[in-house]
Design an enzyme around this catalytic site. Sequence first.
Site, PDB file in Angstrom:
ATOM      1  N   ASN A   9      -3.740  41.455  -3.094  1.00  0.00           N
ATOM      2  CA  ASN A   9      -3.171  42.630  -2.922  1.00  0.00           C
ATOM      3  C   ASN A   9      -3.216  42.886  -1.381  1.00  0.00           C
ATOM      4  O   ASN A   9      -4.534  42.498  -0.524  1.00  0.00           O
ATOM      5  CB  ASN A   9      -4.137  43.607  -3.426  1.00  0.00           C
ATOM      6  CG  ASN A   9      -4.346  45.055  -2.727  1.00  0.00           C
ATOM      7  OD1 ASN A   9      -3.651  45.504  -1.761  1.00  0.00           O
ATOM      8  ND2 ASN A   9      -5.577  45.881  -3.472  1.00  0.00           N
ATOM      9  N   ARG A  88       0.679  43.196  -5.949  1.00  0.00           N
ATOM     10  CA  ARG A  88       0.562  45.115  -5.723  1.00  0.00           C
ATOM     11  C   ARG A  88       1.066  45.612  -5.099  1.00  0.00           C
ATOM     12  O   ARG A  88       1.345  45.095  -3.650  1.00  0.00           O
ATOM     13  CB  ARG A  88      -1.453  45.345  -5.611  1.00  0.00           C
ATOM     14  CG  ARG A  88      -1.322  47.335  -5.072  1.00  0.00           C
ATOM     15  CD  ARG A  88      -2.393  47.025  -4.755  1.00  0.00           C
ATOM     16  NE  ARG A  88      -2.863  48.902  -4.949  1.00  0.00           N
ATOM     17  CZ  ARG A  88      -3.736  49.514  -4.670  1.00  0.00           C
ATOM     18  NH1 ARG A  88      -4.877  49.092  -4.501  1.00  0.00           N
ATOM     19  NH2 ARG A  88      -4.114  50.751  -4.605  1.00  0.00           N
ATOM     20  N   HIS A 176      -1.703  55.108  -7.022  1.00  0.00           N
ATOM     21  CA  HIS A 176      -3.196  54.957  -7.678  1.00  0.00           C
ATOM     22  C   HIS A 176      -2.880  54.235  -8.738  1.00  0.00           C
ATOM     23  O   HIS A 176      -3.706  54.352  -9.751  1.00  0.00           O
ATOM     24  CB  HIS A 176      -4.484  55.811  -7.366  1.00  0.00           C
ATOM     25  CG  HIS A 176      -5.299  55.768  -5.655  1.00  0.00           C
ATOM     26  ND1 HIS A 176      -5.610  57.087  -5.321  1.00  0.00           N
ATOM     27  CD2 HIS A 176      -4.939  54.930  -5.017  1.00  0.00           C
ATOM     28  CE1 HIS A 176      -5.330  57.148  -3.858  1.00  0.00           C
ATOM     29  NE2 HIS A 176      -5.795  55.087  -3.671  1.00  0.00           N
ATOM     30  N   ARG A 236      -7.363  59.339   6.716  1.00  0.00           N
ATOM     31  CA  ARG A 236      -5.784  60.236   5.810  1.00  0.00           C
ATOM     32  C   ARG A 236      -6.117  62.302   6.461  1.00  0.00           C
ATOM     33  O   ARG A 236      -7.652  62.335   4.829  1.00  0.00           O
ATOM     34  CB  ARG A 236      -5.165  59.793   5.033  1.00  0.00           C
ATOM     35  CG  ARG A 236      -4.889  58.577   5.726  1.00  0.00           C
ATOM     36  CD  ARG A 236      -4.038  58.116   3.983  1.00  0.00           C
ATOM     37  NE  ARG A 236      -4.765  56.630   3.522  1.00  0.00           N
ATOM     38  CZ  ARG A 236      -4.341  56.599   2.364  1.00  0.00           C
ATOM     39  NH1 ARG A 236      -4.174  56.792   1.067  1.00  0.00           N
ATOM     40  NH2 ARG A 236      -4.730  54.908   1.770  1.00  0.00           N
ATOM     41  N   GLU A 374      -8.401  47.084 -10.152  1.00  0.00           N
ATOM     42  CA  GLU A 374      -6.523  47.065 -10.373  1.00  0.00           C
ATOM     43  C   GLU A 374      -6.093  45.684 -10.726  1.00  0.00           C
ATOM     44  O   GLU A 374      -5.373  45.172 -11.055  1.00  0.00           O
ATOM     45  CB  GLU A 374      -5.623  47.546  -9.055  1.00  0.00           C
ATOM     46  CG  GLU A 374      -6.453  48.849  -8.604  1.00  0.00           C
ATOM     47  CD  GLU A 374      -7.032  49.134  -7.759  1.00  0.00           C
ATOM     48  OE1 GLU A 374      -7.693  48.717  -6.791  1.00  0.00           O
ATOM     49  OE2 GLU A 374      -6.138  50.630  -7.150  1.00  0.00           O
TER      50      GLU A 374
END
Length: 394
Positions: A9, A88, A176, A236, A374
């Site tokens: 990742n 990823r 996601h 964000r 993940e």
Amino acid sequence: MTRAILTLNAGSSSLKLAVYALVGNDTPLAEGQADAIGPEGVLELSVAGAPVPMPTGRAITHTQALETTISVLSDALGDLEVVGVGHRVVHGGRLFNEPTRVGPSELDQLARLVPFAPLHQPHNLAGIAAATGTFPDAAQVACFDTAFHRTQPFLSETFALPRRYYEAGVRRYGFHGLSYEYVSGELARLDPVAGNGRVVIAHLGNGASLCALQQGVSIASTMGFSVLDGLPMGTRSGQLDPGVVLYMMTSEGLSPEEISEVLYKQSGLLGLSGFSNDMRVLEAAGSAEANSAISYFTRKVREGIGAMAAVLEGLDALVFSGGIGENAPGVRAEICQPMSWLGINLDDEANARNAATISSQGTGVRVMVIPTNEELVIARATRNVLGAKVVGDD
Ligand code: ADP
């Protein structure tokens, strides 16, 4: 020689990796992380859960971080033959709706999506380049954060813009997805009835979004065309009146790069509190600014859950995941307490200890905490993609 799968990742200055046996269980053989890649880069590695000392000064580039980690791992685990690397990748656009083995033509297609995710996609692709250089014979498999949402109907995907924008790919992709795939799979395993019903998963970490699922399938999400949309996040902004961006351009004269900097890096919890993007720091601070940043976050999560429940026409289960969702009882309580009208009632004691089920017994909506994984989704996907190949090759 251990035949292994690596999951990567890659972010702008970080690299998370895990190593799994090609044929084996779902427990990683090792997990590692490189932070602050550059002159001050720091490497961390653990094998079977125990930390392993790492050389300093060997994480100036992604490739160096990867090579150092693999060489330390080979000493610790015996020679490793990395046969597949699962990556990823934030954006798969319209073309990629499942994990895909990546060669030059796929890389080319993925590079064309850089304008859709300018702050993430280039680093993901840099991770693929680093891994291809280090393991030229391994299969490189891209696993997309957008793929899980490709089941969404037109009304969830489109904006109310002239149709040509939709046709040109300006649509709500959702992100996601690797996390949602893992969490929805776990929910289906732990509670098949709820898993088959109307579910909202709240992935609340530095990045944050909600996903509405019906019968295990994504039908709507708060993140849209870019990873800026929906909930406010660490740095964000989340959903914004587009008029604000027009104001920044016309009245403040900001360039696209400057606006990006504000929206991606200076907003969210950091922008509102004025000092931190980190929920733990904000909770500990207890100042008026910190509390209002947290309250804005919980209010927007609540609004999002309400909107998702409206799309789902009801709610059977609400699942929290991600760093905040898994570990912050105070935040979960602030989100859930005003939602008894929707059948959400927390068991305060279970919530305080991050129990798997945190709703009071016998109430309408089952509320759960399911830690995401993940890496495991990437490892499983990479094994799958390789599976046919390995069998075919042998
Ligand atoms: P990323 O999106 O980068 O993977 P994570 O899922 O690791 O992020 O989530 C990071 C966020 O989780 C940070 O805001 C951090 O403060 C928060 N967090 C982690 N542990 C706790 C905790 N015990 N209490 C409150 N917040 C926490």
